[in-house]
Design a protein around this motif. Structure first.
Motif, PDB file in Angstrom:
ATOM      1  N   GLY A 232      -9.085  -4.909   0.407  1.00 17.84           N
ATOM      2  CA  GLY A 232      -9.792  -5.623  -0.687  1.00 17.84           C
ATOM      3  C   GLY A 232      -9.311  -7.215  -0.756  1.00 17.84           C
ATOM      4  N   LEU A 233     -10.105  -7.921  -0.743  1.00 21.61           N
ATOM      5  CA  LEU A 233      -9.900  -9.390  -0.875  1.00 21.61           C
ATOM      6  C   LEU A 233     -11.152 -10.091  -1.447  1.00 21.61           C
ATOM      7  CD1 LEU A 233      -7.941 -11.477   1.807  1.00 21.61           C
ATOM      8  CD2 LEU A 233     -10.212 -12.431   0.922  1.00 21.61           C
ATOM      9  N   GLU A 234     -10.712 -10.791  -2.598  1.00 23.32           N
ATOM     10  CA  GLU A 234     -11.493 -11.804  -3.095  1.00 23.32           C
ATOM     11  C   GLU A 234     -10.790 -13.214  -3.460  1.00 23.32           C
ATOM     12  OE1 GLU A 234     -13.428 -12.393  -7.587  1.00 23.32           O
ATOM     13  OE2 GLU A 234     -14.067 -10.434  -6.406  1.00 23.32           O
ATOM     14  N   ARG A 235     -11.130 -14.130  -2.580  1.00 17.79           N
ATOM     15  CA  ARG A 235     -10.268 -15.258  -2.467  1.00 17.79           C
ATOM     16  C   ARG A 235     -10.694 -16.289  -3.673  1.00 17.79           C
ATOM     17  NH1 ARG A 235      -9.645 -20.680  -0.713  1.00 17.79           N
ATOM     18  NH2 ARG A 235      -7.483 -21.241   0.149  1.00 17.79           N
ATOM     19  N   PRO A 236      -9.840 -16.830  -4.420  1.00 17.03           N
ATOM     20  CA  PRO A 236      -8.361 -16.746  -4.664  1.00 17.03           C
ATOM     21  C   PRO A 236      -7.964 -15.809  -5.496  1.00 17.03           C
ATOM     22  CG  PRO A 236      -9.177 -18.685  -5.769  1.00 17.03           C
ATOM     23  CD  PRO A 236     -10.372 -17.986  -5.217  1.00 17.03           C
ATOM     24  N   ASN A 237      -8.683 -14.879  -5.960  1.00 16.63           N
ATOM     25  CA  ASN A 237      -8.263 -14.086  -7.341  1.00 16.63           C
ATOM     26  C   ASN A 237      -7.534 -12.731  -6.970  1.00 16.63           C
ATOM     27  OD1 ASN A 237      -9.497 -16.022  -9.005  1.00 16.63           O
ATOM     28  ND2 ASN A 237     -11.488 -15.405  -8.188  1.00 16.63           N
ATOM     29  N   TYR A 238      -7.587 -12.289  -5.713  1.00 16.87           N
ATOM     30  CA  TYR A 238      -7.345 -10.635  -5.640  1.00 16.87           C
ATOM     31  C   TYR A 238      -7.216 -10.393  -4.163  1.00 16.87           C
ATOM     32  CZ  TYR A 238      -7.828  -5.617  -5.664  1.00 16.87           C
ATOM     33  OH  TYR A 238      -7.771  -4.542  -5.739  1.00 16.87           O
ATOM     34  N   PHE A 239      -6.363  -9.658  -3.784  1.00 17.89           N
ATOM     35  CA  PHE A 239      -6.236  -8.838  -2.537  1.00 17.89           C
ATOM     36  C   PHE A 239      -5.412  -7.694  -2.849  1.00 17.89           C
ATOM     37  CE2 PHE A 239      -2.573 -11.586  -1.531  1.00 17.89           C
ATOM     38  CZ  PHE A 239      -2.010 -10.767  -0.651  1.00 17.89           C
ATOM     39  N   THR A 240      -5.828  -6.765  -1.986  1.00 17.64           N
ATOM     40  CA  THR A 240      -5.083  -5.322  -2.115  1.00 17.64           C
ATOM     41  C   THR A 240      -4.564  -4.862  -0.492  1.00 17.64           C
ATOM     42  OG1 THR A 240      -6.461  -4.460  -3.797  1.00 17.64           O
ATOM     43  CG2 THR A 240      -5.221  -2.838  -2.435  1.00 17.64           C
ATOM     44  N   ASP A 241      -3.404  -4.509  -0.273  1.00 12.34           N
ATOM     45  CA  ASP A 241      -2.934  -3.993   0.877  1.00 12.34           C
ATOM     46  C   ASP A 241      -2.390  -2.464   0.709  1.00 12.34           C
ATOM     47  OD1 ASP A 241       0.488  -4.597   1.158  1.00 12.34           O
ATOM     48  OD2 ASP A 241      -0.647  -6.095  -0.092  1.00 12.34           O
ATOM     49  N   GLU A 242      -2.659  -1.975   1.577  1.00 12.87           N
ATOM     50  CA  GLU A 242      -2.289  -0.227   1.366  1.00 12.87           C
ATOM     51  C   GLU A 242      -1.659   0.080   2.834  1.00 12.87           C
ATOM     52  OE1 GLU A 242      -5.295   2.404   0.098  1.00 12.87           O
ATOM     53  OE2 GLU A 242      -6.478   0.695  -0.478  1.00 12.87           O
ATOM     54  N   MET A 243      -0.738   0.992   2.562  1.00  9.71           N
ATOM     55  CA  MET A 243       0.171   1.502   3.717  1.00  9.71           C
ATOM     56  C   MET A 243      -0.668   2.436   4.431  1.00  9.71           C
ATOM     57  SD  MET A 243       3.626   4.036   3.981  1.00  9.71           S
ATOM     58  CE  MET A 243       2.373   5.372   3.836  1.00  9.71           C
ATOM     59  N   VAL A 244      -0.837   2.266   5.837  1.00  9.40           N
ATOM     60  CA  VAL A 244      -1.587   3.164   6.813  1.00  9.40           C
ATOM     61  C   VAL A 244      -0.588   4.190   7.359  1.00  9.40           C
ATOM     62  CG1 VAL A 244      -3.007   3.284   8.943  1.00  9.40           C
ATOM     63  CG2 VAL A 244      -3.094   1.363   7.185  1.00  9.40           C
TER      64      VAL A 244
ATOM     65  N   ARG B 178       2.638   7.138   0.168  1.00  5.51           N
ATOM     66  CA  ARG B 178       1.701   6.329   0.060  1.00  5.51           C
ATOM     67  C   ARG B 178       2.018   4.946  -0.673  1.00  5.51           C
ATOM     68  NH1 ARG B 178      -0.870   5.063  -4.338  1.00  5.51           N
ATOM     69  NH2 ARG B 178      -0.062   6.183  -6.194  1.00  5.51           N
ATOM     70  N   PHE B 179       1.509   3.947  -0.379  1.00  8.28           N
ATOM     71  CA  PHE B 179       1.415   2.896  -1.338  1.00  8.28           C
ATOM     72  C   PHE B 179       0.088   1.983  -1.455  1.00  8.28           C
ATOM     73  CE2 PHE B 179       3.574  -0.255   1.793  1.00  8.28           C
ATOM     74  CZ  PHE B 179       2.943  -1.117   1.829  1.00  8.28           C
ATOM     75  N   VAL B 180       0.099   1.354  -2.374  1.00  8.63           N
ATOM     76  CA  VAL B 180      -1.083   0.408  -2.899  1.00  8.63           C
ATOM     77  C   VAL B 180      -0.380  -0.689  -3.448  1.00  8.63           C
ATOM     78  CG1 VAL B 180      -3.166   0.202  -3.835  1.00  8.63           C
ATOM     79  CG2 VAL B 180      -2.736   2.114  -3.011  1.00  8.63           C
ATOM     80  N   HIS B 181      -0.716  -2.000  -2.911  1.00 10.72           N
ATOM     81  CA  HIS B 181       0.042  -3.091  -3.522  1.00 10.72           C
ATOM     82  C   HIS B 181      -1.150  -4.245  -3.930  1.00 10.72           C
ATOM     83  CE1 HIS B 181       3.153  -6.665  -3.031  1.00 10.72           C
ATOM     84  NE2 HIS B 181       2.656  -6.690  -4.303  1.00 10.72           N
ATOM     85  N   GLU B 182      -1.233  -4.151  -5.110  1.00  4.33           N
ATOM     86  CA  GLU B 182      -2.390  -5.131  -5.518  1.00  4.33           C
ATOM     87  C   GLU B 182      -1.992  -6.510  -6.019  1.00  4.33           C
ATOM     88  OE1 GLU B 182      -5.842  -2.600  -7.724  1.00  4.33           O
ATOM     89  OE2 GLU B 182      -3.916  -2.084  -8.237  1.00  4.33           O
TER      90      GLU B 182
ATOM     91  N   ASP C 249       1.708  -8.830  -9.519  1.00  6.55           N
ATOM     92  CA  ASP C 249       1.705  -7.817  -8.402  1.00  6.55           C
ATOM     93  C   ASP C 249       1.836  -6.389  -9.176  1.00  6.55           C
ATOM     94  OD1 ASP C 249       2.656  -8.830  -5.724  1.00  6.55           O
ATOM     95  OD2 ASP C 249       3.634  -9.996  -7.113  1.00  6.55           O
ATOM     96  N   VAL C 250       1.022  -5.411  -8.588  1.00  2.00           N
ATOM     97  CA  VAL C 250       1.207  -4.191  -9.036  1.00  2.00           C
ATOM     98  C   VAL C 250       1.329  -3.152  -7.758  1.00  2.00           C
ATOM     99  CG1 VAL C 250      -0.204  -2.057 -10.045  1.00  2.00           C
ATOM    100  CG2 VAL C 250      -0.452  -4.202 -10.813  1.00  2.00           C
ATOM    101  N   PHE C 251       2.639  -2.857  -7.652  1.00  2.00           N
ATOM    102  CA  PHE C 251       3.015  -1.942  -6.345  1.00  2.00           C
ATOM    103  C   PHE C 251       3.080  -0.457  -6.781  1.00  2.00           C
ATOM    104  CE2 PHE C 251       6.174  -0.342  -3.442  1.00  2.00           C
ATOM    105  CZ  PHE C 251       5.706  -0.673  -2.283  1.00  2.00           C
ATOM    106  N   ASP C 252       2.130   0.323  -6.415  1.00  2.00           N
ATOM    107  CA  ASP C 252       1.889   1.845  -7.041  1.00  2.00           C
ATOM    108  C   ASP C 252       2.340   2.375  -5.661  1.00  2.00           C
ATOM    109  OD1 ASP C 252       1.462   4.065  -8.199  1.00  2.00           O
ATOM    110  OD2 ASP C 252      -0.729   3.758  -8.485  1.00  2.00           O
ATOM    111  N   TYR C 253       3.352   3.573  -5.580  1.00  6.41           N
ATOM    112  CA  TYR C 253       3.736   4.321  -4.428  1.00  6.41           C
ATOM    113  C   TYR C 253       4.275   5.708  -4.801  1.00  6.41           C
ATOM    114  CZ  TYR C 253       8.445   3.138  -5.962  1.00  6.41           C
ATOM    115  OH  TYR C 253       9.641   3.275  -6.768  1.00  6.41           O
ATOM    116  N   ASP C 254       4.122   6.557  -3.815  1.00  6.43           N
ATOM    117  CA  ASP C 254       4.562   7.759  -3.746  1.00  6.43           C
ATOM    118  C   ASP C 254       5.900   7.848  -2.769  1.00  6.43           C
ATOM    119  OD1 ASP C 254       3.379   8.929  -5.865  1.00  6.43           O
ATOM    120  OD2 ASP C 254       1.603   9.313  -4.530  1.00  6.43           O
ATOM    121  N   SER C 255       6.955   8.210  -3.151  1.00  8.44           N
ATOM    122  CA  SER C 255       8.142   8.529  -2.108  1.00  8.44           C
ATOM    123  C   SER C 255       7.714   9.822  -1.504  1.00  8.44           C
ATOM    124  CB  SER C 255       9.381   8.531  -2.973  1.00  8.44           C
ATOM    125  OG  SER C 255       9.647   7.410  -3.909  1.00  8.44           O
TER     126      SER C 255
END
Length: 158
Positions: free
Chosen positions: A72-84, A90-94, A108-114
């Protein structure tokens, strides 16, 4: 499902902070202590929507690889990267950006599962969450340092 939330106030324009946050080159600088390098996908410049990058870095004495994708990307307000692909389950970094009184607020919101079930939860409790928080804080401090000086010009395309 652990979650790390960080807020960093940066005295620089939102567009510069946003682009520094997507810079592969600045990421390498902020993680030099882990010998991190981009080895596949986007390996320099600014990562864009639907692009991937594979990182190789030394964590806990072991070289590991992790591939993430900008979903996800909306310059300059937001982007998300996710582990593939990588060591996490898993992780999602907003990344959220806003302006307030002449400064950029970077959240930053880094949501993950070990991985590894109960053992992974124990590892997270004992040290992984603190380790990841420190990595993200160091990265954000590097972004702040570059954005608040002329150093951003060294890593961002003109």
């Amino acid at each position: 499902m652990p979650k790390i939330e960080l807020t960093t106030k940066i005295a620089a324009p939102i567009e510069i902070v946003f682009d520094l946050s997507r810079s592969i080159d600045l990421h390498k600088i902020s993680t030099s202590h882990t010998n991190e390098e981009a080895i596949a996908g986007k390996t320099s410049g600014l990562i864009e929507l639907n692009e991937t990058v594979t990182w190789r870095a030394k964590h806990f004495g072991i070289y590991q690889e992790l591939t993430s994708k900008v979903t996800g990307l909306e310059r300059p307000n937001y982007f998300t990267d996710e582990m593939v692909k990588g060591a996490f389950k898993r992780f999602v970094h907003e990344h959220f950006f806003s302006e307030e009184k002449g400064c950029t607020i970077m959240n930053d919101v880094f949501d993950y599962d070990s991985p590894l079930g109960f053992l992974g939860k124990l590892v997270n409790f004992l040290f992984l969450k603190r380790y990841m928080s420190n990595l993200l804080e160091k990265r954000n401090e590097t972004i702040k340092t570059f954005a608040e000086s002329d150093n951003w010009e060294k890593v961002l395309p003109q």
